[in-house]
Design a protein around this motif. Structure first.
Motif, PDB file in Angstrom:
ATOM      1  N   PHE A 132       2.024   8.857  -6.207  1.00 40.59           N
ATOM      2  CA  PHE A 132       2.675  10.324  -5.608  1.00 40.59           C
ATOM      3  C   PHE A 132       3.093  11.639  -7.007  1.00 40.59           C
ATOM      4  O   PHE A 132       3.443  12.151  -7.369  1.00 40.59           O
ATOM      5  CB  PHE A 132       3.221  10.266  -4.461  1.00 40.59           C
ATOM      6  CG  PHE A 132       3.766  11.868  -4.122  1.00 40.59           C
ATOM      7  CD1 PHE A 132       3.065  12.679  -3.905  1.00 40.59           C
ATOM      8  CD2 PHE A 132       5.382  11.952  -4.498  1.00 40.59           C
ATOM      9  CE1 PHE A 132       3.737  13.778  -3.193  1.00 40.59           C
ATOM     10  CE2 PHE A 132       5.930  13.285  -3.941  1.00 40.59           C
ATOM     11  CZ  PHE A 132       4.992  14.361  -3.837  1.00 40.59           C
ATOM     12  N   VAL A 133       3.739  10.059  -7.293  1.00 39.86           N
ATOM     13  CA  VAL A 133       4.479   9.994  -8.493  1.00 39.86           C
ATOM     14  C   VAL A 133       4.137  10.571  -9.253  1.00 39.86           C
ATOM     15  O   VAL A 133       3.900  11.609 -10.559  1.00 39.86           O
ATOM     16  CB  VAL A 133       5.965   9.051  -9.348  1.00 39.86           C
ATOM     17  CG1 VAL A 133       6.613   9.715  -9.667  1.00 39.86           C
ATOM     18  CG2 VAL A 133       6.876   8.670  -7.672  1.00 39.86           C
ATOM     19  N   PHE A 134       3.140   9.798  -9.983  1.00 39.86           N
ATOM     20  CA  PHE A 134       2.049  10.305 -11.194  1.00 39.86           C
ATOM     21  C   PHE A 134       1.282  11.332 -11.019  1.00 39.86           C
ATOM     22  O   PHE A 134       0.759  12.356 -11.533  1.00 39.86           O
ATOM     23  CB  PHE A 134       0.929   9.097 -11.301  1.00 39.86           C
ATOM     24  CG  PHE A 134       1.019   7.791 -11.856  1.00 39.86           C
ATOM     25  CD1 PHE A 134       2.682   7.704 -12.848  1.00 39.86           C
ATOM     26  CD2 PHE A 134       1.502   6.790 -11.339  1.00 39.86           C
ATOM     27  CE1 PHE A 134       2.283   6.787 -13.886  1.00 39.86           C
ATOM     28  CE2 PHE A 134       1.779   5.209 -11.428  1.00 39.86           C
ATOM     29  CZ  PHE A 134       1.937   5.326 -13.177  1.00 39.86           C
ATOM     30  N   ILE A 170      -0.599  12.950 -14.154  1.00 37.55           N
ATOM     31  CA  ILE A 170      -2.040  13.158 -13.585  1.00 37.55           C
ATOM     32  C   ILE A 170      -2.470  14.908 -13.733  1.00 37.55           C
ATOM     33  O   ILE A 170      -3.251  15.557 -14.817  1.00 37.55           O
ATOM     34  CB  ILE A 170      -2.885  12.729 -12.154  1.00 37.55           C
ATOM     35  CG1 ILE A 170      -2.529  10.825 -11.991  1.00 37.55           C
ATOM     36  CG2 ILE A 170      -4.504  13.400 -11.901  1.00 37.55           C
ATOM     37  CD1 ILE A 170      -2.682  10.536 -10.547  1.00 37.55           C
ATOM     38  N   PRO A 171      -1.559  15.701 -13.013  1.00 39.18           N
ATOM     39  CA  PRO A 171      -1.606  17.008 -13.943  1.00 39.18           C
ATOM     40  C   PRO A 171      -2.322  16.926 -15.390  1.00 39.18           C
ATOM     41  O   PRO A 171      -2.475  17.855 -15.764  1.00 39.18           O
ATOM     42  CB  PRO A 171      -0.390  17.845 -13.160  1.00 39.18           C
ATOM     43  CG  PRO A 171      -0.135  16.548 -12.389  1.00 39.18           C
ATOM     44  CD  PRO A 171      -0.135  15.852 -12.616  1.00 39.18           C
ATOM     45  N   TYR A 176       0.848  -0.419  -0.018  1.00 42.21           N
ATOM     46  CA  TYR A 176       0.131  -0.227  -0.026  1.00 42.21           C
ATOM     47  C   TYR A 176       0.851   1.259   0.041  1.00 42.21           C
ATOM     48  O   TYR A 176       0.595   2.348  -0.585  1.00 42.21           O
ATOM     49  CB  TYR A 176      -0.997  -0.242   1.274  1.00 42.21           C
ATOM     50  CG  TYR A 176      -2.031  -1.043  -0.044  1.00 42.21           C
ATOM     51  CD1 TYR A 176      -2.554  -1.838   0.473  1.00 42.21           C
ATOM     52  CD2 TYR A 176      -3.275   0.313   0.923  1.00 42.21           C
ATOM     53  CE1 TYR A 176      -3.761  -2.008  -0.251  1.00 42.21           C
ATOM     54  CE2 TYR A 176      -4.755  -0.157   0.774  1.00 42.21           C
ATOM     55  CZ  TYR A 176      -4.893  -1.305  -0.114  1.00 42.21           C
ATOM     56  OH  TYR A 176      -6.537  -1.529  -0.195  1.00 42.21           O
ATOM     57  N   ILE A 177       1.950   1.578   1.120  1.00 44.20           N
ATOM     58  CA  ILE A 177       3.207   2.313   0.985  1.00 44.20           C
ATOM     59  C   ILE A 177       3.168   2.712  -0.383  1.00 44.20           C
ATOM     60  O   ILE A 177       3.528   3.581  -0.872  1.00 44.20           O
ATOM     61  CB  ILE A 177       3.798   2.150   1.888  1.00 44.20           C
ATOM     62  CG1 ILE A 177       3.834   2.394   2.842  1.00 44.20           C
ATOM     63  CG2 ILE A 177       5.323   2.888   2.106  1.00 44.20           C
ATOM     64  CD1 ILE A 177       4.435   1.912   5.016  1.00 44.20           C
TER      65      ILE A 177
END
Length: 408
Positions: free
Chosen positions: A134-136, A141-142, A126-127
């Motif tokens: 977070f990297v994406f 993602i933006p 999960y981590i």
């Protein structure tokens, strides 16, 4: 701000009124059913008073229990039918969680071999997923969010272009059709009617896509519950397996275990292999679209990758958005996009699919297409994604049933 609050308040009030109406409807239906049962019961008792003993309707304890259980079962069926939308909305996150747990479970099992407890294995995974997300979130993602926003802003302009395109066709060929002999007078009407239907279909399709996108964000509670359910399914896999086996009668327990093993063996490589191939197709499609300077390349590439999971129809579905956007920009680009997607599909079918996925699920193409049509009609996009694995699992179950019957 006040307008948003008033809209949300109205939505909540409308939903609560809808639930109240549904529950009232359920209550009334149950009351009517019970009233009918008690009426029949008292009519039987009254009738028994006026007939001889041998002609009386007699109900011993066994029949009374059967009738009572039947009444309870019918009431449950009525409740499930009336509340089916609520039940489905509750079950959907659980089903998605089961799918995710099935995909991640082999990784947890491998970590357990290194003497890491199952709980910590799940936490570490999960981590890792959170770090990847977070990297994406700061890289891809933006960009996708920006493309979705840009597409939403330019969608009305694209719609107007499409409508104008068909209007130009209608105006261009109207004079030619009008000059046809009187015997062909119906052709003009049929042609204009066909164009109108195409315009209405395209507008409705765009509306449906927008509504589906908004529904995803409106079901945030279900989206949040999926990782929570997945965590517990992964952590307590042995517990759920043990409880499920205990629920199966001992007479068929061994057969059920064998069926489960065969289904797991069949789907294990297929599902994970399909996901890897879909990711590679999505990456290749995005690169090709970026080289061709097509707008919304990342978004279209993601759609192409996800659609590739669907056999036969997937590549066509994935190529349509890219071709449509390119066609609205420059017609020559649309041809290059078709060439690019065709080349990627050849690489996928000749190299990626055999190497990564391996053997097929053992279904004839006719049955694959039928399962896709049925799945799409019943469950939409989710039905298309899961139709083939479900059909393959049914094939395994039927094969085992035949073996059991032969053995008997």
């Amino acid at each position: 701000m006040n307008n948003n609050l008033s809209y949300s308040t109205l939505a909540v009030e409308s939903q609560s009124l809808n639930y109240t109406y549904i529950l009232t409807k359920v209550f009334v239906n149950i009351l009517l059913f019970l009233f009918l049962i008690f009426t029949i019961y008292y009519l039987v008792n009254i009738g028994n008073k006026y007939v001889v003993y041998r002609k009386k309707i007699k109900l011993n304890k066994k029949y009374k229990i059967v009738i009572l259980l039947s009444i309870v079962l019918i009431i449950l069926v009525i409740l499930i039918y009336v509340l089916r939308n609520i039940i489905i909305s509750i079950l959907i996150p659980i089903l998605w969680a089961i799918v995710l747990a099935y995909i991640i479970n082999p990784l947890v099992n491998k970590m357990e071999k290194f003497k890491i407890s199952r709980l910590w294995s799940v936490i570490i995974i999960y981590i890792g997923i959170i770090l990847l997300f977070f990297v994406f979130s700061i890289t891809i993602i933006p960009r996708i969010t920006g493309e979705i926003k840009g597409l939403a802003e330019t969608l009305p302009a694209y719609t107007n272009e499409i409508i104008e395109f068909f209007n130009n066709i209608y105006i261009k060929y109207l004079d030619s059709i009008s000059n046809l002999p009187r015997e062909f007078i119906g052709v003009e009407f049929a042609f204009s009617e066909y164009l109108n239907r195409i315009e209405i279909y395209i507008i409705d399709l765009l509306k449906n896509i927008t509504e589906k996108g908004l529904n995803v964000f409106s079901n945030l509670v279900g989206i949040v519950l999926v990782p929570i359910y997945t965590f517990y399914f992964l952590k307590d896999t042995s517990y759920f397996r043990r409880k499920t086996l205990k629920a199966v009668p001992k007479v068929i327990r061994e057969d059920v275990i064998n069926i489960s093993k065969d289904i797991n063996k069949l789907l294990n490589n297929f599902i994970r292999g399909q996901l890897i191939v879909a990711a590679l197709v999505g990456i290749l499609s995005t690169i090709a679209l970026l080289i061709l300077k097509i707008e919304f390349a990342l978004l279209i590439g993601a759609i192409a990758g996800i659609a590739n999971v669907i056999p036969y129809f997937g590549p066509i579905i994935g190529a349509v958005p890219g071709v449509a956007i390119a066609l609205l920009d420059e017609p020559i680009k649309a041809i290059w996009v078709i060439v690019a997607f065709f080349t990627i599909q050849q690489i996928e079918s000749a190299i990626l699919q055999p190497k990564i996925v391996g053997d097929s699920v053992g279904l004839h193409p006719v049955f694959v297409i039928l399962s896709l049509l049925i799945g799409g009609d019943l469950l939409g996009i989710a039905g298309l994604l899961f139709a083939v694995p479900i059909a393959a699992s049914i094939r395994v179950v039927l094969n085992h049933i035949v073996r059991i019957l032969v053995r008997i």
